[in-house]
Design an enzyme around this catalytic site. Sequence first.
Site, PDB file in Angstrom:
ATOM      1  CG  MET A  30      26.602  98.432  33.787  1.00 35.63           C
ATOM      2  SD  MET A  30      26.807 100.180  34.139  1.00 35.63           S
ATOM      3  CE  MET A  30      26.662 100.872  32.515  1.00 35.63           C
ATOM      4  CE1 TYR A  32      15.967  97.705  27.697  1.00 36.28           C
ATOM      5  CE2 TYR A  32      17.418  98.045  25.821  1.00 36.28           C
ATOM      6  CZ  TYR A  32      16.147  97.978  26.364  1.00 36.28           C
ATOM      7  OH  TYR A  32      15.065  98.173  25.558  1.00 36.28           O
ATOM      8  CG  HIS A  34      23.837  94.866  23.443  1.00 37.66           C
ATOM      9  ND1 HIS A  34      25.060  94.324  23.127  1.00 37.66           N
ATOM     10  CD2 HIS A  34      24.098  95.909  24.288  1.00 37.66           C
ATOM     11  CE1 HIS A  34      26.012  95.021  23.714  1.00 37.66           C
ATOM     12  NE2 HIS A  34      25.465  95.977  24.436  1.00 37.66           N
ATOM     13  CG  HIS A  37      25.568  92.597  27.124  1.00 34.91           C
ATOM     14  ND1 HIS A  37      24.571  93.489  26.795  1.00 34.91           N
ATOM     15  CD2 HIS A  37      26.458  93.297  27.871  1.00 34.91           C
ATOM     16  CE1 HIS A  37      24.849  94.669  27.326  1.00 34.91           C
ATOM     17  NE2 HIS A  37      25.996  94.590  27.981  1.00 34.91           N
ATOM     18  CD  GLN A  61      30.217 101.706  35.745  1.00 38.91           C
ATOM     19  OE1 GLN A  61      30.490 100.740  36.452  1.00 38.91           O
ATOM     20  NE2 GLN A  61      30.195 101.611  34.422  1.00 38.91           N
ATOM     21  CB  SER A 185      26.080 100.714  22.947  1.00 42.04           C
ATOM     22  OG  SER A 185      25.826 101.484  24.101  1.00 42.04           O
TER      23      SER A 185
HETATM   24  P1  AMP Z   1      27.862  97.097  29.804  1.00 41.12           P
HETATM   25  O1  AMP Z   1      26.615  96.350  30.149  1.00 41.12           O
HETATM   26  O2  AMP Z   1      27.680  98.098  28.725  1.00 41.12           O
HETATM   27  O3  AMP Z   1      28.591  97.618  31.015  1.00 41.12           O
HETATM   28  O4  AMP Z   1      28.824  96.010  29.169  1.00 41.12           O
HETATM   29  C1  AMP Z   1      29.146  94.813  29.803  1.00 41.12           C
HETATM   30  C2  AMP Z   1      30.265  94.133  29.067  1.00 41.12           C
HETATM   31  O5  AMP Z   1      29.885  93.916  27.712  1.00 41.12           O
HETATM   32  C3  AMP Z   1      31.550  94.983  29.025  1.00 41.12           C
HETATM   33  O6  AMP Z   1      32.675  94.134  29.138  1.00 41.12           O
HETATM   34  C4  AMP Z   1      31.483  95.611  27.661  1.00 41.12           C
HETATM   35  O7  AMP Z   1      32.746  95.949  27.143  1.00 41.12           O
HETATM   36  C5  AMP Z   1      30.857  94.490  26.856  1.00 41.12           C
HETATM   37  N1  AMP Z   1      30.225  95.010  25.655  1.00 41.12           N
HETATM   38  C6  AMP Z   1      29.269  95.982  25.559  1.00 41.12           C
HETATM   39  N2  AMP Z   1      28.974  96.234  24.273  1.00 41.12           N
HETATM   40  C7  AMP Z   1      29.752  95.397  23.528  1.00 41.12           C
HETATM   41  C8  AMP Z   1      29.930  95.169  22.124  1.00 41.12           C
HETATM   42  N3  AMP Z   1      29.236  95.836  21.214  1.00 41.12           N
HETATM   43  N4  AMP Z   1      30.828  94.242  21.738  1.00 41.12           N
HETATM   44  C9  AMP Z   1      31.550  93.553  22.653  1.00 41.12           C
HETATM   45  N5  AMP Z   1      31.435  93.718  23.977  1.00 41.12           N
HETATM   46  C10 AMP Z   1      30.551  94.624  24.418  1.00 41.12           C
END
Ligand code: AMP
Length: 281
Positions: A30, A32, A34, A37, A61, A185
């Site tokens: 999504m 942003y 870090h 990712h 979602q 996050s």
């Molecule tokens: P998001 O952008 O938060 O939807 O996350 C995208 C992907 O990155 C998803 O598969 C998350 O589980 C993974 N992800 C987000 N934060 C972390 C983290 N701290 N460690 C490992 N994977 C992460």
Amino acid sequence: MLVFKKIKDMQEFSENQRMLGKRIAFVPTMGYLHKGHEKLIERAKDLGDLVVVSIFVNPTQFGPSEDFNRYPRDWERDRSILESHHVDAVFFPDVEEMYPEGYQTYVTVEELSRPLCGAFRPGHFRGVATVVLKLFNIVKPHFAVFGEKDYQQLLVIKRMVSDLNLDVRIIGYPTVREEDGLAMSSRNLYLNEKERKAALVLSRSLKKARELYRMGLRNPEALRNELIEEIKKEPLVRLQYLEICSSKDLKPVMEIGPDTLVAIAAFVGNARLIDNCIIGG
Ligand code: AMP
């Protein structure tokens, strides 16, 4: 780095790559971005001949009172991070491209979507499963990498892939943490200094769970009470749930074993944070 805003263009690119015999590794996000990712992207590089990342804050979602509108977005920042990792292509669609007027098809992974986050975020995993299936049909990956930080999401996706016979391999990646233990996050941006410090109680209590297990504690209720006590010491943290369950199917366990999952969700200020560990992991 190629940037695709349109579904047709993304599909055409992926189809051509497939015809050239290339293996596509995909990281849905999504945005942003870090370090978490970034690690997923590096893992994807090992798996495929080329890496595709998607950036899409998926409205289906989010619940009506959740943070869809204020979820952090910064395309230029994300673009330069992706370029620094030599990502081959980015899929970055608008909401109207993904959900045009008249849209009405959804996927539900029934049982795995019910406990933990599912109990507090009705429709969340339906939105996740739906958008991931759509993204798989658009990006046509051979591999897709997901973080274990969203452990229930990883199980839901694996189940969907298996139940619907999707031809993609799902790869889990361990949770990436800040040096002090905080799980990375995009939502950590919401935390002020005091809240960020208070949020450390989540990773600290997971560490305590593993220690207590090592010392011989096997009773889930006893462990749960210990951890809740620990979290209650932080007045800035409002626990939403703390569950001790099987990491295979998220069902309650009578006795803690190496495959038991400890999963936590809590509000710290405006941020809803989740964290988990597999106790013998
Ligand atoms: P998001 O952008 O938060 O939807 O996350 C995208 C992907 O990155 C998803 O598969 C998350 O589980 C993974 N992800 C987000 N934060 C972390 C983290 N701290 N460690 C490992 N994977 C992460």
